[in-house]
Each structure stands twice: as structure tokens, then as C-alpha cells.
Design an enzyme around this catalytic site. Structure first.
Site, PDB file in Angstrom:
ATOM      1  N   ASN A   1     -15.583  47.536  46.884  1.00 41.67           N
ATOM      2  CA  ASN A   1     -16.200  47.660  45.563  1.00 41.67           C
ATOM      3  C   ASN A   1     -15.127  47.951  44.522  1.00 41.67           C
ATOM      4  O   ASN A   1     -14.606  49.067  44.444  1.00 41.67           O
ATOM      5  CB  ASN A   1     -17.253  48.780  45.567  1.00 41.67           C
ATOM      6  CG  ASN A   1     -18.511  48.372  46.296  1.00 41.67           C
ATOM      7  OD1 ASN A   1     -18.479  48.164  47.510  1.00 41.67           O
ATOM      8  ND2 ASN A   1     -19.606  48.241  45.573  1.00 41.67           N
TER       9      ASN A   1
ATOM     10  N   PHE B   1     -13.213  40.790  34.379  1.00 45.85           N
ATOM     11  CA  PHE B   1     -12.799  42.154  34.693  1.00 45.85           C
ATOM     12  C   PHE B   1     -11.527  42.181  35.548  1.00 45.85           C
ATOM     13  O   PHE B   1     -10.495  42.730  35.142  1.00 45.85           O
ATOM     14  CB  PHE B   1     -13.972  42.848  35.390  1.00 45.85           C
ATOM     15  CG  PHE B   1     -13.633  44.050  36.211  1.00 45.85           C
ATOM     16  CD1 PHE B   1     -12.841  45.065  35.696  1.00 45.85           C
ATOM     17  CD2 PHE B   1     -14.138  44.179  37.496  1.00 45.85           C
ATOM     18  CE1 PHE B   1     -12.547  46.186  36.459  1.00 45.85           C
ATOM     19  CE2 PHE B   1     -13.855  45.288  38.252  1.00 45.85           C
ATOM     20  CZ  PHE B   1     -13.053  46.291  37.745  1.00 45.85           C
TER      21      PHE B   1
ATOM     22  N   TYR C   1     -25.335  35.496  48.334  1.00 43.34           N
ATOM     23  CA  TYR C   1     -24.001  35.674  47.756  1.00 43.34           C
ATOM     24  C   TYR C   1     -22.954  35.818  48.857  1.00 43.34           C
ATOM     25  O   TYR C   1     -21.921  35.131  48.858  1.00 43.34           O
ATOM     26  CB  TYR C   1     -23.984  36.896  46.838  1.00 43.34           C
ATOM     27  CG  TYR C   1     -22.593  37.327  46.449  1.00 43.34           C
ATOM     28  CD1 TYR C   1     -21.825  36.571  45.564  1.00 43.34           C
ATOM     29  CD2 TYR C   1     -22.038  38.489  46.981  1.00 43.34           C
ATOM     30  CE1 TYR C   1     -20.538  36.962  45.216  1.00 43.34           C
ATOM     31  CE2 TYR C   1     -20.750  38.886  46.634  1.00 43.34           C
ATOM     32  CZ  TYR C   1     -20.011  38.119  45.759  1.00 43.34           C
ATOM     33  OH  TYR C   1     -18.736  38.501  45.418  1.00 43.34           O
TER      34      TYR C   1
END
Length: 308
Positions: free
Chosen positions: A168, A11, A139
């Protein structure tokens, strides 16, 4: 410059590859295609389909001798990191260390790393780069440990770096399956007249930053911000409930979301100060949330038509 982009079919990575090409650089992609897609890659770009931990990765460095490494490839799922912390550590930490070793051995001039705001955990708002780091997921921990290795490689071997802590990220090409972002997930579900799921009460906030802005930050880091850790965000907070309302209105949807229990490892609020990015990179977001959502919605509408 010749630039190795790990995760370059993904992405963010693929949008970065497009930008590097436009600026006259020669990107080379290393991607295992667990999340990347070949249709994201412009024709003519060299691709190596390998896992980060594959021993043959060293041959890529030996053959290509990249000037810059832009390391975006990672295990990015918070949920998967909680289910299998050993795998998360292997990919995100050991994979990064191997790239650092090869970078030293084959004369890489700079290492640019995609980290995450997940390294901060619960913090007071807004978040600056000197805010305390206390991840609440494996993570986030794997990203923070990788940052430590990068800084040590600089101290011990003088390998310049820039570390980006992303908010984000959203935009075209983001996947809505697996660990896709909430924006892409909501858009695809609303387009299919499905009821999206909101974890918790929806009052949690996120700092959304458009993918083109993120790619531009990486480009600027080639010649700026040596040995700096920099937040890449919009310095604004948007609740998940407000996000859902904006997308519902834009798509003229009457669907009501399903509220379910909060997920483990999810932070409550995120708001990244970006003054350091302005200072060191002359970077600030060019897309506000409204413009970014317009572009993203149009992409998913077109994609849905093409998939039918």
C-alpha cells in the site's frame, strides 16, 4: 536515457519523474489525467495527454523512441473493477499489451511494470514472490494477467522486464478522492473534522510503503533485476485501527471513526517480504511509517491551507 512514464502525472508517477530528472534521465509522460494533475509535473517535461488505448499512442513511440518504458498507468479502483470488469480489463490488460507491442516494434530496451500485491489474494503471512497468486478482485486479476503477458513477451521477443508488486503506497500528492489511499483519506477527513469510515472491524492489516521508496525502486530497475518479479513493501503489518490512532494522535483529533460493512474484494492482511528487492536492487525502505506519516501530514496541511 529517454524514459516513457505512463501515468507520469499521477501520485507515484510524478514523484518518479522528479527522481528521473534529478538522475539525469529524460522522462516523457503519457497520461490521460483521469487521476493525474498537471501541477504535479515539473516544467519542461514533455507530456502526451492520451488514453492507453488510443491508436495515436504508437506515434509517441515512433517519434520519441524511448529506451525504457515505466508503465504505471492503470485503472486502480478495486470497487470499479467489480462494477465494470470489462473496462478494467480493457485498460489494464489490453493497454499493457499494446505498450508491449509498441516496445518490441520500436526497440525499447526494458519494460518496468507496476503491479500490485492484489495479485496474491488471501495468503499465509508473510508474502514472498513465490506465494500462490489467487486474486479476489478483477483489479488483481487484470494485474496478474498483465504480468503473464509481460513474461511471454520476454520469452517470445526477448524484451527484458522488471515487475513490481507494490504494497500500500502512500505519501504526498496521493488523492483522497476516488480510489485514494486510506492514509490520504483519513488525513484529509481528520483535518476537516470529519469522521472517517473504516470498512469492517479495522483489524485488517496493510503493509504501507512510502512513495519515495517506490520511486527509487523503479530507478534502480533501469539497470538491475532483469526478468524478475519483486515485492516492494516494508515487511511490516499495521492494522487500520492502529493507523487511525496514529493519525488521530498526530493531528490531535478526538473524532471517532464510523465502522461499516467490509468491502468485497478487500484482502484481510498484507505483509510483503522484501528480501528479493534487497538482493536484486540493493533496495530497502528508507522511510518507516512514522517518518512517512510526518511528511504526508505536512503535505496535506499545506495543501488544505492553499485550497482555502
Amino acid at each position: 536515457m529517454k524514459i516513457l512514464v505512463t501515468g507520469g502525472a499521477g501520485f507515484i508517477g510524478s514523484q518518479l519523474v522528479n527522481l528521473l530528472l534529478a538522475e539525469g534521465h529524460t522522462p516523457i509522460i503519457l497520461d490521460n489525467f483521469s487521476n493525474g494533475r498537471k501541477e504535479n509535473v515539473p516544467s519542461g517535461v514533455k507530456i502526451y495527454k492520451k488514453n492507453l488505448l488510443c491508436e495515436k499512442v504508437e506515434r509517441i513511440f515512433e517519434k520519441e523512441k524511448p529506451d525504457i518504458v515505466m508503465h504505471l498507468a492503470a485503472q486502480v479502483s478495486v470497487a470499479k473493477s467489480l462494477e465494470n470488469p470489462a473496462e478494467d480489463t480493457a485498460v489494464n490488460v489490453l493497454g499493457t499489451v499494446k505498450l508491449l507491442e509498441y516496445s518490441i516494434k520500436y526497440g525499447v530496451k526494458k519494460f518496468i511494470f507496476s503491479s500490485s500485491s492484489a495479485v496474491y489474494g488471501y495468503t499465509s503471512e508473510p508474502i514472498h514472490e513465490e506465494s500462490s497468486t489467487s486474486p479476489i478482485s478483477f483489479y488483481g486479476t487484470s494485474k496478474l494477467v498483465s504480468e503473464t503477458y509481460i513474461k511471454l513477451f520476454n520469452t517470445l521477443y526477448n524484451l527484458p522486464y522488471t515487475i513490481f508488486r507494490y504494497a500500500n503506497v502512500y505519501g504526498p500528492r496521493q488523492r483522497s478522492d476516488g480510489e485514494g489511499g486510506v492514509i490520504s483519506i483519513f488525513i484529509e477527513q481528520l483535518l476537516r473534522n470529519e469522521a472517517p469510515v473504516i470498512f469492517g472491524d479495522g483489524n485488517q492489516t496493510r503493509d504501507f510503503v512510502y512513495v519515495d521508496d517506490v520511486a527509487r525502486a523503479n530507478l534502480l530497475a533501469i539497470t538491475n533485476a532483469d526478468n524478475q518479479i519483486i515485492n516492494i513493501g516494508s515487511n511490516t503489518q499495521t492494522s487500520i485501527n492502529l493507523l487511525y490512532t496514529l493519525l488521530s494522535n498526530q493531528l490531535h483529533s478526538l473524532q471517532k471513526p464510523n465502522y461499516v460493512a467490509k468491502r468485497e474484494g478487500d484482502i484481510l492482511h498484507s505483509n510483503l517480504l522484501n528480501s528479493k528487492a534487497l538482493n536484486y536492487l540493493k533496495w530497502e525502505p528508507q522511510y518507516d511509517l512514522s517518518a512517512g506519516l510526518d511528511s504526508t501530514v505536512e503535505y496535506f496541511k499545506t495543501k488544505l491551507k492553499n485550497d482555502e
